[in-house]
Motif scaffolding. Structure first.
Motif, mmCIF file in Angstrom:
data_model
loop_
_atom_site.group_PDB
_atom_site.id
_atom_site.type_symbol
_atom_site.label_atom_id
_atom_site.label_comp_id
_atom_site.label_asym_id
_atom_site.label_seq_id
_atom_site.Cartn_x
_atom_site.Cartn_y
_atom_site.Cartn_z
ATOM 1 N N ARG A 162 0.857 -1.182 0.000
ATOM 2 C CA ARG A 162 0.000 0.000 0.000
ATOM 3 C C ARG A 162 0.898 1.238 0.000
ATOM 4 O O ARG A 162 1.759 1.382 0.868
ATOM 5 C CB ARG A 162 -0.924 0.028 1.216
ATOM 6 N N ILE A 190 -0.843 8.826 -10.440
ATOM 7 C CA ILE A 190 -1.900 7.823 -10.290
ATOM 8 C C ILE A 190 -1.874 6.849 -11.470
ATOM 9 O O ILE A 190 -2.025 5.632 -11.296
ATOM 10 C CB ILE A 190 -3.265 8.507 -10.156
ATOM 11 N N LEU A 193 1.128 4.624 -10.908
ATOM 12 C CA LEU A 193 0.903 3.712 -9.786
ATOM 13 C C LEU A 193 -0.017 2.568 -10.184
ATOM 14 O O LEU A 193 0.205 1.414 -9.800
ATOM 15 C CB LEU A 193 0.290 4.477 -8.615
ATOM 16 N N THR A 194 -1.065 2.874 -10.929
ATOM 17 C CA THR A 194 -1.960 1.828 -11.404
ATOM 18 C C THR A 194 -1.188 0.777 -12.185
ATOM 19 O O THR A 194 -1.349 -0.431 -11.986
ATOM 20 C CB THR A 194 -3.073 2.433 -12.281
ATOM 21 N N ARG A 198 -0.773 -2.993 -10.711
ATOM 22 C CA ARG A 198 -1.704 -3.982 -11.240
ATOM 23 C C ARG A 198 -1.888 -3.930 -12.751
ATOM 24 O O ARG A 198 -2.816 -4.530 -13.289
ATOM 25 C CB ARG A 198 -3.075 -3.791 -10.576
ATOM 26 N N LEU A 219 -6.517 2.779 -9.919
ATOM 27 C CA LEU A 219 -6.554 3.016 -8.477
ATOM 28 C C LEU A 219 -7.853 3.709 -8.106
ATOM 29 O O LEU A 219 -8.273 4.658 -8.770
ATOM 30 C CB LEU A 219 -5.372 3.899 -8.040
ATOM 31 N N ARG A 220 -8.478 3.236 -7.032
ATOM 32 C CA ARG A 220 -9.675 3.896 -6.523
ATOM 33 C C ARG A 220 -9.267 5.030 -5.582
ATOM 34 O O ARG A 220 -8.112 5.136 -5.164
ATOM 35 C CB ARG A 220 -10.556 2.884 -5.789
ATOM 36 N N GLU A 223 -7.591 4.069 -2.450
ATOM 37 C CA GLU A 223 -6.269 3.457 -2.625
ATOM 38 C C GLU A 223 -5.196 4.484 -2.986
ATOM 39 O O GLU A 223 -4.005 4.151 -3.009
ATOM 40 C CB GLU A 223 -6.321 2.399 -3.736
ATOM 41 N N THR A 224 -5.606 5.685 -3.309
ATOM 42 C CA THR A 224 -4.689 6.701 -3.808
ATOM 43 C C THR A 224 -4.050 7.462 -2.652
ATOM 44 O O THR A 224 -4.757 7.999 -1.804
ATOM 45 C CB THR A 224 -5.432 7.680 -4.726
#
Length: 273
Positions: A162, A190, A193-194, A198, A219-220, A223-224
């Motif tokens: 995380r 973002i 990171l996504t 994943r 990312l939701r 989760e950000t």
């Protein structure tokens, strides 16, 4: 990628071979000259560090049956991940702090040094972290801008990652619109990171398996992480920012995972241990 260090732990030889398809050869054939895709080696061919003997090669290899295209971040995304991950591995081999290792190679490059110093100062680099948490750093020159990121991550007992905080310092030349700079850093981070956490695309029976955001989830909101942007005052020519943070974030995160767990990440997306 390989390198040799001298007795002081400084790189004296550097060899990086980039192998992959050429988007430029298909989309802009006149720009594909002498077998070199300039985009495929951006972020690798001219790293911001002082390395006296450097060889960067490009080998074109097209995956059969798959047409590749540009992606937000283009060439620097894969190269910055490799270069900045490797810089941390060299720092570890030299038994030096990753930030100090980089600083020692930036005396010739004051703009790169300034963004590195600003990012680590704002992030509180060197302050102790609790077990299972760590900080990682990345530095790049790409798209005409200098950028450094520090990531703070937490890794649970199952190896799940995380990202809890991102601190970014940027010198994009003359900052015309600071709010737009902040927006580009946030969105690029973002996006990157996504992909790092994943962003796998898989193929089965000749077809891509992911069809929409249900099978390729971004990312939701929950989760950000908080994303801080710090801008270096500059009067240099403006550089680009739409893709810069996308390239910088993955190595900052994977270097933080190493700081937290001692586990090196050399492939993306990041998988649990």
């Amino acid at each position: 990628i390989s390198a040799g260090l001298d007795e002081a732990g400084r790189p004296i030889a550097w060899h990086h071979r980039v192998c992959g398809s050429s988007v430029v050869a298909r989309f802009a054939p006149p720009l594909f000259k002498n077998g070199l895709d300039f985009d495929a080696v951006e972020g690798a061919a001219e790293p911001p560090y002082a390395i006296p003997n450097i060889l960067v090669e490009y080998v074109r290899a097209e995956p059969p049956g798959i047409t590749t295209g540009f992606w937000r971040g283009v060439g620097p995304v894969h190269n910055v991940f490799i270069v900045e991950s490797f810089m941390d591995e060299l720092a570890s081999a030299a038994r030096q702090d990753p930030v100090e290792f980089r600083r020692n190679l930036l005396a010739h490059n004051p703009r790169a040094l300034a963004v590195l110093n600003l990012a680590v100062q704002k992030a509180g680099w060197g302050q102790p972290m609790p077990p299972g948490k760590g900080r990682g750093v990345s530095l790049q020159f790409a798209f005409g801008s200098y950028l450094s990121q520090v990531a703070e991550v937490a890794v649970d007992e199952k190896g799940n990652v995380r990202v809890e905080r991102i601190v970014c310092a940027v010198d994009c030349g003359l900052p015309v619109n600071p709010k737009m700079i902040d927006a580009q850093i946030q969105s690029g981070t973002i996006f990157g990171l996504t992909a790092a956490l994943r962003g796998a695309i898989t193929i089965k029976d000749g077809r891509v398996e992911q069809g929409n955001f249900d099978s390729y989830p971004p990312l939701r909101i929950d989760e950000t992480p908080p994303i801080e942007t710090h801008i270096v005052a500059s009067t240099a020519d403006p550089g680009g920012l739409g893709e810069a943070a996308t390239a910088a974030v993955a190595p900052a995160v994977t270097n933080a995972i190493f700081a937290a767990t001692g586990r090196r990440i050399r492939r993306l997306p990041i998988q649990p241990a």
